[in-house]
Design an enzyme around this catalytic site. Structure first.
Site, PDB file in Angstrom:
ATOM      1  N   ASN A   9      28.430  19.573  47.686  1.00 42.62           N
ATOM      2  CA  ASN A   9      28.924  18.362  47.020  1.00 42.62           C
ATOM      3  C   ASN A   9      30.305  18.672  46.450  1.00 42.62           C
ATOM      4  OD1 ASN A   9      29.404  16.160  45.407  1.00 42.62           O
ATOM      5  ND2 ASN A   9      27.730  16.549  43.967  1.00 42.62           N
ATOM      6  N   LYS A  11      32.413  16.724  45.121  1.00 44.50           N
ATOM      7  CA  LYS A  11      32.781  15.880  43.980  1.00 44.50           C
ATOM      8  C   LYS A  11      34.207  15.335  44.139  1.00 44.50           C
ATOM      9  CE  LYS A  11      29.380  18.315  41.304  1.00 44.50           C
ATOM     10  NZ  LYS A  11      28.880  18.759  40.027  1.00 44.50           N
ATOM     11  N   HIS A 100      23.006  10.980  41.552  1.00 41.09           N
ATOM     12  CA  HIS A 100      23.506  12.229  40.963  1.00 41.09           C
ATOM     13  C   HIS A 100      23.643  12.033  39.449  1.00 41.09           C
ATOM     14  CE1 HIS A 100      26.114  15.557  39.914  1.00 41.09           C
ATOM     15  NE2 HIS A 100      25.718  16.125  41.040  1.00 41.09           N
ATOM     16  N   GLU A 102      25.848  12.847  37.429  1.00 43.94           N
ATOM     17  CA  GLU A 102      27.177  12.394  36.983  1.00 43.94           C
ATOM     18  C   GLU A 102      27.307  10.879  37.161  1.00 43.94           C
ATOM     19  OE1 GLU A 102      29.422  15.272  39.254  1.00 43.94           O
ATOM     20  OE2 GLU A 102      28.634  16.834  37.923  1.00 43.94           O
ATOM     21  N   GLU A 172      18.007  18.737  40.060  1.00 44.55           N
ATOM     22  CA  GLU A 172      19.225  19.261  39.447  1.00 44.55           C
ATOM     23  C   GLU A 172      19.145  19.116  37.931  1.00 44.55           C
ATOM     24  OE1 GLU A 172      22.784  19.346  42.303  1.00 44.55           O
ATOM     25  OE2 GLU A 172      22.747  17.379  41.387  1.00 44.55           O
ATOM     26  N   GLY A 178      27.454  22.673  36.868  1.00 42.45           N
ATOM     27  CA  GLY A 178      28.828  23.006  36.523  1.00 42.45           C
ATOM     28  C   GLY A 178      28.965  23.855  35.271  1.00 42.45           C
ATOM     29  N   SER A 217      24.702  25.115  39.521  1.00 45.97           N
ATOM     30  CA  SER A 217      25.317  26.440  39.479  1.00 45.97           C
ATOM     31  C   SER A 217      24.762  27.422  40.502  1.00 45.97           C
ATOM     32  CB  SER A 217      25.231  27.016  38.058  1.00 45.97           C
ATOM     33  OG  SER A 217      25.958  26.196  37.156  1.00 45.97           O
TER      34      SER A 217
HETATM   35  P1  PGA Z   1      27.367  22.854  40.555  1.00 42.37           P
HETATM   36  O1  PGA Z   1      27.078  21.330  40.910  1.00 42.37           O
HETATM   37  O2  PGA Z   1      26.872  23.690  41.706  1.00 42.37           O
HETATM   38  O3  PGA Z   1      28.852  22.944  40.368  1.00 42.37           O
HETATM   39  O4  PGA Z   1      26.609  23.154  39.311  1.00 42.37           O
HETATM   40  C1  PGA Z   1      25.904  20.941  41.566  1.00 42.37           C
HETATM   41  C2  PGA Z   1      25.850  19.456  41.729  1.00 42.37           C
HETATM   42  O5  PGA Z   1      26.305  18.735  40.832  1.00 42.37           O
HETATM   43  O6  PGA Z   1      25.358  18.943  42.735  1.00 42.37           O
END
Ligand code: PGA
Length: 255
Positions: A9, A11, A100, A102, A172, A178, A217
């Site tokens: 992803n 982003k 997601h 976010e 997640e 992140g 992460s």
């Molecule tokens: P990250 O993001 O690996 O940077 O923690 C994962 C995601 O949001 O799908």
């Protein structure tokens, strides 16, 4: 036997130049990198919408699949800024991330909107990657199970259990996204088993075949222990997927 899936992803990152570079590095490592990368694992990348067409063209002769990071719940019309599922098909997307955290947190998407997005993707043959996960506060209050099950049940109650046969679930934990703070393999496995158990209450065969991937992460160093868990079928990778070598190393681990 569930086929593993690793999805990158990206982003809101990249430019035409950096995305072209990342995709050619990925294609090259897959071509040189022996069969193992291609063995039993689906590899998918989710660039920003505006670069999907570019990515689709660059991935033409590749086994790497294309995902969108979001999809509209509406078919067409006066929805400024939204991207419909049929547009995504037109651009070669086989998968769409929906719900997601976010999107849920920053753009106010509730379970109803997520169900609509899941449905509109699936109706046109796109495989939704449904994200579920608890915040740190939820976890500290002992509400992890309730939160993730409510997110999953929203789909099952509206669309029926069979909707899951053409979908991927991504667990997640919001506190791990992140932050560099990944869930321990045991913490992740516990939630994956809980989700599979919930599906099994409706249909044990669907539960057995359901792909449930972990995100938060993930990197090449922690992927092996996570993917070794019985109910973890791959990963949704954010930050680490922007580095071709790191992402390919994560894909290799799953073997
Ligand atoms: P990250 O993001 O690996 O940077 O923690 C994962 C995601 O949001 O799908």
């Amino acid at each position: 036997m569930r086929r593993s899936l690793i999805a990158g992803n990206w982003k809101m990152n990249g430019s035409r130049e950096s995305i072209s570079g990342l995709l050619s590095a990925l294609k090259e490592s897959m071509a040189n990198g022996s069969d193992e990368v291609n063995l039993g694992v689906d590899i998918v990348v989710a660039p920003p919408h505006v670069y999907l067409d570019l990515a689709n063209r660059l991935l033409e002769s590749s086994t790497i699949g294309l995902a969108s990071q979001d999809v509209s719940q509406f078919d067409k019309g006066a929805y400024t800024g939204d991207i419909s599922a049929s547009m995504l098909v037109d651009l070669g997307c086989a998968y769409a991330i929906v719900g997601h955290s976010e999107r849920r947190q920053l753009f106010g998407e509730d379970n109803e909107a997520v169900v609509g997005k899941f449905d509109s993707a699936q109706a046109i043959g796109i495989t939704p990657i449904l994200c579920v996960g608890e915040t740190l506060e939820d976890r500290e209050n002992g509400q992890t199970a309730e939160v993730v099950l409510t997110q999953l049940r929203a789909i099952i109650e509206s669309l029926g259990i069979s909707a899951l046969t053409r979908a991927v679930i991504a667990y997640e934990p919001v506190w791990a996204i992140g932050t560099g703070k990944t869930a321990s393999p045991e913490q992740a496995q516990e939630v994956h088993a809980l989700l599979r158990g919930e599906i099994s209450e409706h249909n044990s065969q669907i539960a057995l075949e359901q792909r449930i991937i972990y995100g938060g992460s993930v990197n090449a160093a922690n992927a092996e222990a996570l993917f070794a868990q019985a109910d973890i079928d791959g990963g949704l990778v954010g930050g680490a997927s922007l580095d071709a070598a790191e992402f390919i190393n994560i894909c290799r681990v799953i073997k």
